[in-house]
Scaffold this motif. Structure first.
Motif, PDB file in Angstrom:
ATOM      1  N   VAL A   1      70.066  20.739  93.769  1.00 32.35           N
ATOM      2  CA  VAL A   1      69.671  21.764  94.738  1.00 32.35           C
ATOM      3  C   VAL A   1      70.711  22.881  94.699  1.00 32.35           C
ATOM      4  O   VAL A   1      71.841  22.644  94.291  1.00 32.35           O
ATOM      5  CB  VAL A   1      69.558  21.201  96.183  1.00 32.35           C
ATOM      6  N   PRO A   2      70.345  24.076  95.114  1.00 27.14           N
ATOM      7  CA  PRO A   2      71.333  25.169  95.141  1.00 27.14           C
ATOM      8  C   PRO A   2      72.319  24.959  96.296  1.00 27.14           C
ATOM      9  O   PRO A   2      72.003  25.228  97.452  1.00 27.14           O
ATOM     10  CB  PRO A   2      70.481  26.422  95.327  1.00 27.14           C
ATOM     11  N   MET A   3      73.475  24.441  95.991  1.00 25.46           N
ATOM     12  CA  MET A   3      74.464  24.073  97.002  1.00 25.46           C
ATOM     13  C   MET A   3      74.946  25.273  97.818  1.00 25.46           C
ATOM     14  O   MET A   3      75.381  25.099  98.952  1.00 25.46           O
ATOM     15  CB  MET A   3      75.663  23.378  96.350  1.00 25.46           C
TER      16      MET A   3
ATOM     17  N   ILE B   1      64.549  22.278  91.247  1.00 30.05           N
ATOM     18  CA  ILE B   1      65.030  21.457  92.352  1.00 30.05           C
ATOM     19  C   ILE B   1      64.572  20.026  92.097  1.00 30.05           C
ATOM     20  O   ILE B   1      63.408  19.791  91.773  1.00 30.05           O
ATOM     21  CB  ILE B   1      64.450  21.951  93.701  1.00 30.05           C
ATOM     22  N   GLY B   2      65.473  19.073  92.267  1.00 32.51           N
ATOM     23  CA  GLY B   2      65.113  17.676  92.078  1.00 32.51           C
ATOM     24  C   GLY B   2      65.994  16.768  92.919  1.00 32.51           C
ATOM     25  O   GLY B   2      67.190  17.022  93.075  1.00 32.51           O
ATOM     26  N   PHE B   3      65.382  15.739  93.497  1.00 27.18           N
ATOM     27  CA  PHE B   3      66.127  14.777  94.314  1.00 27.18           C
ATOM     28  C   PHE B   3      65.264  13.545  94.539  1.00 27.18           C
ATOM     29  O   PHE B   3      64.033  13.608  94.471  1.00 27.18           O
ATOM     30  CB  PHE B   3      66.538  15.397  95.654  1.00 27.18           C
ATOM     31  N   PRO B   4      65.893  12.415  94.808  1.00 32.58           N
ATOM     32  CA  PRO B   4      65.122  11.212  95.107  1.00 32.58           C
ATOM     33  C   PRO B   4      64.603  11.272  96.547  1.00 32.58           C
ATOM     34  O   PRO B   4      65.191  11.963  97.394  1.00 32.58           O
ATOM     35  CB  PRO B   4      66.148  10.082  94.936  1.00 32.58           C
ATOM     36  N   PRO B   5      63.533  10.567  96.857  1.00 28.50           N
ATOM     37  CA  PRO B   5      63.018  10.557  98.230  1.00 28.50           C
ATOM     38  C   PRO B   5      64.048  10.060  99.245  1.00 28.50           C
ATOM     39  O   PRO B   5      64.013  10.453 100.408  1.00 28.50           O
ATOM     40  CB  PRO B   5      61.823   9.602  98.174  1.00 28.50           C
ATOM     41  N   GLU B   6      64.984   9.226  98.808  1.00 24.67           N
ATOM     42  CA  GLU B   6      66.021   8.709  99.702  1.00 24.67           C
ATOM     43  C   GLU B   6      66.922   9.812 100.247  1.00 24.67           C
ATOM     44  O   GLU B   6      67.581   9.629 101.265  1.00 24.67           O
ATOM     45  CB  GLU B   6      66.879   7.659  98.982  1.00 24.67           C
ATOM     46  N   ALA B   7      66.971  10.957  99.579  1.00 20.92           N
ATOM     47  CA  ALA B   7      67.796  12.073 100.032  1.00 20.92           C
ATOM     48  C   ALA B   7      67.119  12.884 101.137  1.00 20.92           C
ATOM     49  O   ALA B   7      67.770  13.685 101.797  1.00 20.92           O
ATOM     50  CB  ALA B   7      68.132  12.991  98.856  1.00 20.92           C
ATOM     51  N   VAL B   8      65.817  12.654 101.364  1.00 23.27           N
ATOM     52  CA  VAL B   8      65.080  13.408 102.387  1.00 23.27           C
ATOM     53  C   VAL B   8      65.428  12.858 103.764  1.00 23.27           C
ATOM     54  O   VAL B   8      65.284  11.662 104.028  1.00 23.27           O
ATOM     55  CB  VAL B   8      63.562  13.339 102.138  1.00 23.27           C
TER      56      VAL B   8
END
Length: 153
Positions: free
Chosen positions: A36-38, A78-85
């Protein structure tokens, strides 16, 4: 067992879009491995507009969420696992669902990609051993042999 989090997120996403609202995801910006754009994260959290008109190539898989979005005119992946939501909600009225923070996954045990630590015996050359008493020597020897590192989770 497969986590129900990605299923709940997809269901709420559909419900928000069907009501013609704007779905937003609140994501833990410190979660390992996310993309993600930090520079847009605040207090370790980033809020992302995931409305179909605002993103491209939206994919909500069970193990990874991916899309392309523009930030200040520049397209980013943008990419992330569902656990990060941490939450999904509608911008217009705040309706949605929060999720409890997930513990971060354990680091991979691969030692080929990162250096590892190991105990090293050292000798005290600063002070001759004859000036120390036996009890002082045994205390310092025990202190030297104990590891000063601890695992922090």
């Amino acid at each position: 067992m497969i986590s129900n989090r990605p299923y709940m997120i997809r269901a709420l996403f559909d419900w928000i879009v069907d009501n013609e609202w704007t779905p937003h995801l609140q994501v833990d910006a410190n979660y390992p491995g996310i993309q993600v754009p930090m520079e847009f994260a605040q207090d370790g959290v980033i809020v992302l507009n995931v409305h179909p008109d605002a993103v491209r190539e939206l994919q909500f898989a069970n193990d990874w969420f991916f899309f392309k979005a523009r930030f200040q005119g520049v397209e980013r992946e943008i990419g992330f696992p569902p656990e990060a939501v941490l939450a999904i909600f509608a911008r217009e009225n705040g309706q949605g669902m929060p999720f409890p923070p997930e513990p971060y996954p354990e680091e991979m045990e691969s030692t080929t990609e990162r250096p590892s630590l190991s105990a090293v015996d050292s000798t005290d050359t600063d002070e001759p051993s004859s000036s120390k008493t036996n009890s002082e020597r045994s205390k310092t020897d025990k202190a030297k042999k104990r590891s000063h590192l601890s695992v922090v989770k």
